[in-house]
Design a protein around this motif. Structure first.
Motif, PDB file in Angstrom:
ATOM      1  N   THR A  22       0.854  -1.189   0.000  1.00 25.93           N
ATOM      2  CA  THR A  22       0.000   0.000   0.000  1.00 25.93           C
ATOM      3  C   THR A  22       0.889   1.238   0.000  1.00 25.93           C
ATOM      4  OG1 THR A  22      -1.524  -1.268   1.392  1.00 25.93           O
ATOM      5  CG2 THR A  22      -1.945   1.096   1.192  1.00 25.93           C
ATOM      6  N   LEU A  23       0.675   2.120  -0.953  1.00 33.43           N
ATOM      7  CA  LEU A  23       1.504   3.320  -1.039  1.00 33.43           C
ATOM      8  C   LEU A  23       1.281   4.224   0.164  1.00 33.43           C
ATOM      9  CD1 LEU A  23       1.270   4.222  -4.840  1.00 33.43           C
ATOM     10  CD2 LEU A  23       2.963   2.862  -3.656  1.00 33.43           C
ATOM     11  N   VAL A  24       2.342   4.913   0.581  1.00 33.31           N
ATOM     12  CA  VAL A  24       2.309   5.712   1.811  1.00 33.31           C
ATOM     13  C   VAL A  24       1.315   6.879   1.720  1.00 33.31           C
ATOM     14  CG1 VAL A  24       4.165   7.350   1.254  1.00 33.31           C
ATOM     15  CG2 VAL A  24       3.866   6.569   3.621  1.00 33.31           C
ATOM     16  N   MET A  25       0.963   7.301   0.483  1.00 32.63           N
ATOM     17  CA  MET A  25      -0.026   8.374   0.316  1.00 32.63           C
ATOM     18  C   MET A  25      -1.376   8.022   0.926  1.00 32.63           C
ATOM     19  SD  MET A  25       2.260   8.710  -2.309  1.00 32.63           S
ATOM     20  CE  MET A  25       1.716   8.164  -3.917  1.00 32.63           C
ATOM     21  N   LYS A  26      -1.635   6.733   1.079  1.00 32.56           N
ATOM     22  CA  LYS A  26      -2.895   6.263   1.673  1.00 32.56           C
ATOM     23  C   LYS A  26      -3.084   6.832   3.079  1.00 32.56           C
ATOM     24  CE  LYS A  26      -6.186   2.832   1.745  1.00 32.56           C
ATOM     25  NZ  LYS A  26      -7.202   2.554   0.730  1.00 32.56           N
ATOM     26  N   LEU A  27      -1.982   7.122   3.775  1.00 32.07           N
ATOM     27  CA  LEU A  27      -2.064   7.647   5.154  1.00 32.07           C
ATOM     28  C   LEU A  27      -2.721   9.019   5.209  1.00 32.07           C
ATOM     29  CD1 LEU A  27       1.424   6.587   6.608  1.00 32.07           C
ATOM     30  CD2 LEU A  27      -0.802   5.643   7.207  1.00 32.07           C
ATOM     31  N   LYS A  39       7.985  14.008   3.810  1.00 33.49           N
ATOM     32  CA  LYS A  39       9.198  13.784   4.626  1.00 33.49           C
ATOM     33  C   LYS A  39       9.500  12.289   4.740  1.00 33.49           C
ATOM     34  CE  LYS A  39       8.367  17.981   7.273  1.00 33.49           C
ATOM     35  NZ  LYS A  39       7.636  18.497   8.452  1.00 33.49           N
ATOM     36  N   LEU A  40       8.447  11.480   4.884  1.00 32.06           N
ATOM     37  CA  LEU A  40       8.624  10.032   4.964  1.00 32.06           C
ATOM     38  C   LEU A  40       9.220   9.494   3.660  1.00 32.06           C
ATOM     39  CD1 LEU A  40       5.276   8.936   6.698  1.00 32.06           C
ATOM     40  CD2 LEU A  40       7.549   8.823   7.709  1.00 32.06           C
ATOM     41  N   GLN A  41       8.702   9.988   2.526  1.00 36.46           N
ATOM     42  CA  GLN A  41       9.199   9.534   1.225  1.00 36.46           C
ATOM     43  C   GLN A  41      10.660   9.934   1.019  1.00 36.46           C
ATOM     44  OE1 GLN A  41       6.126  11.338  -1.220  1.00 36.46           O
ATOM     45  NE2 GLN A  41       5.279   9.334  -1.713  1.00 36.46           N
ATOM     46  N   ASP A  42      11.001  11.143   1.431  1.00 36.80           N
ATOM     47  CA  ASP A  42      12.390  11.600   1.292  1.00 36.80           C
ATOM     48  C   ASP A  42      13.351  10.731   2.105  1.00 36.80           C
ATOM     49  OD1 ASP A  42      11.533  13.598  -0.358  1.00 36.80           O
ATOM     50  OD2 ASP A  42      11.580  15.189   1.153  1.00 36.80           O
ATOM     51  N   ALA A  43      12.830  10.132   3.187  1.00 40.59           N
ATOM     52  CA  ALA A  43      13.659   9.265   4.041  1.00 40.59           C
ATOM     53  C   ALA A  43      13.636   7.807   3.590  1.00 40.59           C
ATOM     54  CB  ALA A  43      13.196   9.375   5.487  1.00 40.59           C
ATOM     55  N   GLY A  44      12.909   7.539   2.476  1.00 41.77           N
ATOM     56  CA  GLY A  44      12.903   6.173   1.941  1.00 41.77           C
ATOM     57  C   GLY A  44      11.692   5.342   2.321  1.00 41.77           C
ATOM     58  N   PHE A  45      10.673   5.944   2.932  1.00 43.48           N
ATOM     59  CA  PHE A  45       9.456   5.212   3.298  1.00 43.48           C
ATOM     60  C   PHE A  45       8.385   5.484   2.242  1.00 43.48           C
ATOM     61  CE2 PHE A  45      11.709   5.955   7.288  1.00 43.48           C
ATOM     62  CZ  PHE A  45      11.712   4.686   7.856  1.00 43.48           C
ATOM     63  N   TYR A  46       8.234   4.570   1.296  1.00 43.07           N
ATOM     64  CA  TYR A  46       7.306   4.778   0.180  1.00 43.07           C
ATOM     65  C   TYR A  46       6.035   3.956   0.309  1.00 43.07           C
ATOM     66  CZ  TYR A  46      10.947   7.407  -2.170  1.00 43.07           C
ATOM     67  OH  TYR A  46      11.875   8.361  -2.482  1.00 43.07           O
ATOM     68  N   THR A  47       5.997   3.018   1.241  1.00 40.06           N
ATOM     69  CA  THR A  47       4.790   2.211   1.442  1.00 40.06           C
ATOM     70  C   THR A  47       4.385   2.236   2.908  1.00 40.06           C
ATOM     71  OG1 THR A  47       5.996   0.174   1.909  1.00 40.06           O
ATOM     72  CG2 THR A  47       5.502   0.625  -0.411  1.00 40.06           C
ATOM     73  N   VAL A  48       3.109   1.945   3.141  1.00 39.57           N
ATOM     74  CA  VAL A  48       2.599   1.896   4.521  1.00 39.57           C
ATOM     75  C   VAL A  48       3.304   0.774   5.282  1.00 39.57           C
ATOM     76  CG1 VAL A  48       0.541   1.588   5.946  1.00 39.57           C
ATOM     77  CG2 VAL A  48       0.372   2.844   3.804  1.00 39.57           C
ATOM     78  N   LEU A 203      19.514   1.520  -2.137  1.00 41.16           N
ATOM     79  CA  LEU A 203      18.340   0.779  -1.655  1.00 41.16           C
ATOM     80  C   LEU A 203      17.159   1.713  -1.419  1.00 41.16           C
ATOM     81  CD1 LEU A 203      19.495  -2.040   0.787  1.00 41.16           C
ATOM     82  CD2 LEU A 203      19.100  -2.111  -1.658  1.00 41.16           C
ATOM     83  N   ILE A 204      17.442   2.964  -0.999  1.00 41.66           N
ATOM     84  CA  ILE A 204      16.362   3.943  -0.817  1.00 41.66           C
ATOM     85  C   ILE A 204      15.753   4.285  -2.176  1.00 41.66           C
ATOM     86  CG2 ILE A 204      15.829   6.307  -0.066  1.00 41.66           C
ATOM     87  CD1 ILE A 204      17.948   5.937   2.141  1.00 41.66           C
ATOM     88  N   GLN A 205      16.620   4.455  -3.190  1.00 38.58           N
ATOM     89  CA  GLN A 205      16.121   4.686  -4.552  1.00 38.58           C
ATOM     90  C   GLN A 205      15.326   3.472  -5.048  1.00 38.58           C
ATOM     91  OE1 GLN A 205      19.009   5.990  -7.519  1.00 38.58           O
ATOM     92  NE2 GLN A 205      20.140   7.107  -5.959  1.00 38.58           N
ATOM     93  N   ALA A 206      15.807   2.279  -4.694  1.00 44.00           N
ATOM     94  CA  ALA A 206      15.134   1.042  -5.104  1.00 44.00           C
ATOM     95  C   ALA A 206      13.718   0.990  -4.544  1.00 44.00           C
ATOM     96  CB  ALA A 206      15.936  -0.172  -4.630  1.00 44.00           C
ATOM     97  N   SER A 207      13.572   1.410  -3.294  1.00 44.55           N
ATOM     98  CA  SER A 207      12.262   1.415  -2.645  1.00 44.55           C
ATOM     99  C   SER A 207      11.284   2.295  -3.410  1.00 44.55           C
ATOM    100  CB  SER A 207      12.425   1.913  -1.200  1.00 44.55           C
ATOM    101  OG  SER A 207      11.214   1.822  -0.510  1.00 44.55           O
ATOM    102  N   ALA A 208      11.758   3.470  -3.883  1.00 50.08           N
ATOM    103  CA  ALA A 208      10.906   4.381  -4.658  1.00 50.08           C
ATOM    104  C   ALA A 208      10.501   3.738  -5.990  1.00 50.08           C
ATOM    105  CB  ALA A 208      11.648   5.693  -4.906  1.00 50.08           C
ATOM    106  N   MET A 209      11.473   3.111  -6.671  1.00 47.06           N
ATOM    107  CA  MET A 209      11.193   2.490  -7.976  1.00 47.06           C
ATOM    108  C   MET A 209      10.227   1.317  -7.839  1.00 47.06           C
ATOM    109  SD  MET A 209      15.114   2.613  -9.283  1.00 47.06           S
ATOM    110  CE  MET A 209      14.943   1.527 -10.673  1.00 47.06           C
ATOM    111  N   MET A 210      10.391   0.542  -6.772  1.00 44.93           N
ATOM    112  CA  MET A 210       9.557  -0.644  -6.587  1.00 44.93           C
ATOM    113  C   MET A 210       8.129  -0.303  -6.193  1.00 44.93           C
ATOM    114  SD  MET A 210      12.466  -2.962  -4.839  1.00 44.93           S
ATOM    115  CE  MET A 210      11.467  -4.318  -4.383  1.00 44.93           C
ATOM    116  N   SER A 211       7.923   0.920  -5.665  1.00 45.92           N
ATOM    117  CA  SER A 211       6.559   1.331  -5.329  1.00 45.92           C
ATOM    118  C   SER A 211       5.797   1.775  -6.580  1.00 45.92           C
ATOM    119  CB  SER A 211       6.581   2.465  -4.295  1.00 45.92           C
ATOM    120  OG  SER A 211       7.164   3.627  -4.840  1.00 45.92           O
ATOM    121  N   GLU A 212       6.527   1.960  -7.691  1.00 42.56           N
ATOM    122  CA  GLU A 212       5.909   2.425  -8.938  1.00 42.56           C
ATOM    123  C   GLU A 212       5.753   1.321  -9.982  1.00 42.56           C
ATOM    124  OE1 GLU A 212       8.464   5.579 -10.147  1.00 42.56           O
ATOM    125  OE2 GLU A 212       7.930   6.871  -8.461  1.00 42.56           O
TER     126      GLU A 212
END
Length: 338
Positions: A22-27, A39-48, A203-212
């Motif tokens: 679930t994408l973090v925007m759901k929050l 801020k969460l996304q910038d720190a690498g948190f892209y999913t709930v 790995l932080i960049q990977a997290s962003a790519m994998m959420s898309e």
């Protein structure tokens, strides 16, 4: 969260997809301001899921997130991600739906009970020229195959720390499976890591790519090489192990979050203590207990005759300690010819 075989191929991951993260925007629907989500996304948190699995300390460490905000974010994330107890029968049912990625060798697939498992970390270690990188190239292609052909119907993310990635090998394997070479290359996201900090940043960049997009596999070849050179001597050993532990923890988080297979390669070191005298092959994987505990399955590779290599289950929670012989052919990994 392991990948389930009922999931169809998709170029983008929709937040309503069953079985997907679930994408973090759901929050935002649960009262978390969009500024805090950024801020969460910038720190690498892209999913709930990544937020729910994080510690309060990790969230408070993000600039602009206070303890009260962290508490609220964790409370809301916990409502969306099941993190309590479940019955063993339910978990057994989920395990039965796990996808395995074929290696191209029937003997090796039989040894691994179907291939490389998604949702966990598999470590391959051995001397140079034992087939570690060749297996990585093979999996980068087979993970794109349909599920009924032993694939994962997803893209591959390849982090190379030693400069050994060769797209030509992917084209040779693609031809064997009748896949379009250009499509196969387009579905592999490649990055060269230049130091251990950069490796973590990727790995932080990977997290962003994998959420898309839908990814089936993360490869790190090799996971330990840069830590081995960036931290030298006994004085920096503790710091190295902490940094390596954090990197492996992040990999495990991505495996849990997106249900991808994580394959890492590892180097070996010669044992020079007294015990080495009584062993035929006195070499052990580097990384110590940190590496050993992070990997779900550990595979030991060694050279055989000619183009053949031998893979042994070194450590696994469910596979017996057995061996299989495979070959490195011009068109990838295959079975050894008699």
């Amino acid at each position: 969260m392991q990948q389930e075989s009922g999931v169809t191929t998709a170029s983008t991951v929709d937040e309503e997809d069953v079985g997907g993260p679930t994408l973090v925007m759901k929050l935002e629907q649960y009262g978390i301001p969009s500024g805090d989500i950024k801020k969460l996304q910038d720190a690498g948190f892209y999913t709930v899921e990544s937020v729910a699995y994080a510690t309060r300390k990790a969230l408070v460490g993000i600039k602009g997130i206070s303890e009260q905000k962290a508490e609220k974010i964790l409370t809301e994330a916990a409502k969306l991600v099941p993190m309590g107890f479940t019955t063993a029968s339910e978990f057994h049912l989920r395990r039965s739906e796990i996808i395995h990625l074929t290696t191209g060798s029937q003997e090796l697939d039989k040894l691994l009970h179907g291939g490389f498992e998604t949702g966990s970390i598999t470590e391959m270690f051995g001397e140079f020229r034992t087939g570690k990188t060749q297996l990585c190239h093979q999996l980068a292609v087979t993970c794109q195959l349909p599920i009924d052909q032993g694939g994962g119907e997803g893209k591959c993310l390849y982090i190379d720390t030693e400069g050994t990635f060769r797209p030509e090998r992917l084209l040779a394997v693609a031809e064997r499976y009748g896949l379009s070479g250009q499509d196969v290359l387009d579905n592999v996201a490649y990055a060269r890591a230049y130091n251990s900090d950069h490796q973590m940043q990727l790995l932080i960049q990977a997290s962003a790519m994998m959420s898309e997009s839908r990814y089936a596999l993360i490869i790190v070849d090799s996971a330990t090489a840069l830590f081995r050179t960036d931290y030298t001597g006994r004085g920096e050993l503790a710091s190295r192990q902490v940094a390596l532990g954090q990197f492996l923890r992040m990999l495990l988080r991505l495996a849990d979050e997106f249900g991808v297979a994580v394959v890492v390669t590892n180097q070996v070191v010669a044992q020079v203590d007294g015990a080495a005298m009584f062993q035929a092959d006195a070499k052990k994987p580097i990384g110590g207990n940190i590496m050993a505990h992070a990997s779900t399955t550990r595979l030991s590779l060694r050279k055989g005759r000619g183009e053949t290599r031998i893979c042994k289950i070194y450590d696994s929670p469910c596979l017996p300690e057995e061996e299989a012989v495979f070959a490195i052919n011009p068109d990838g990994i295959g079975d050894a010819k008699e």
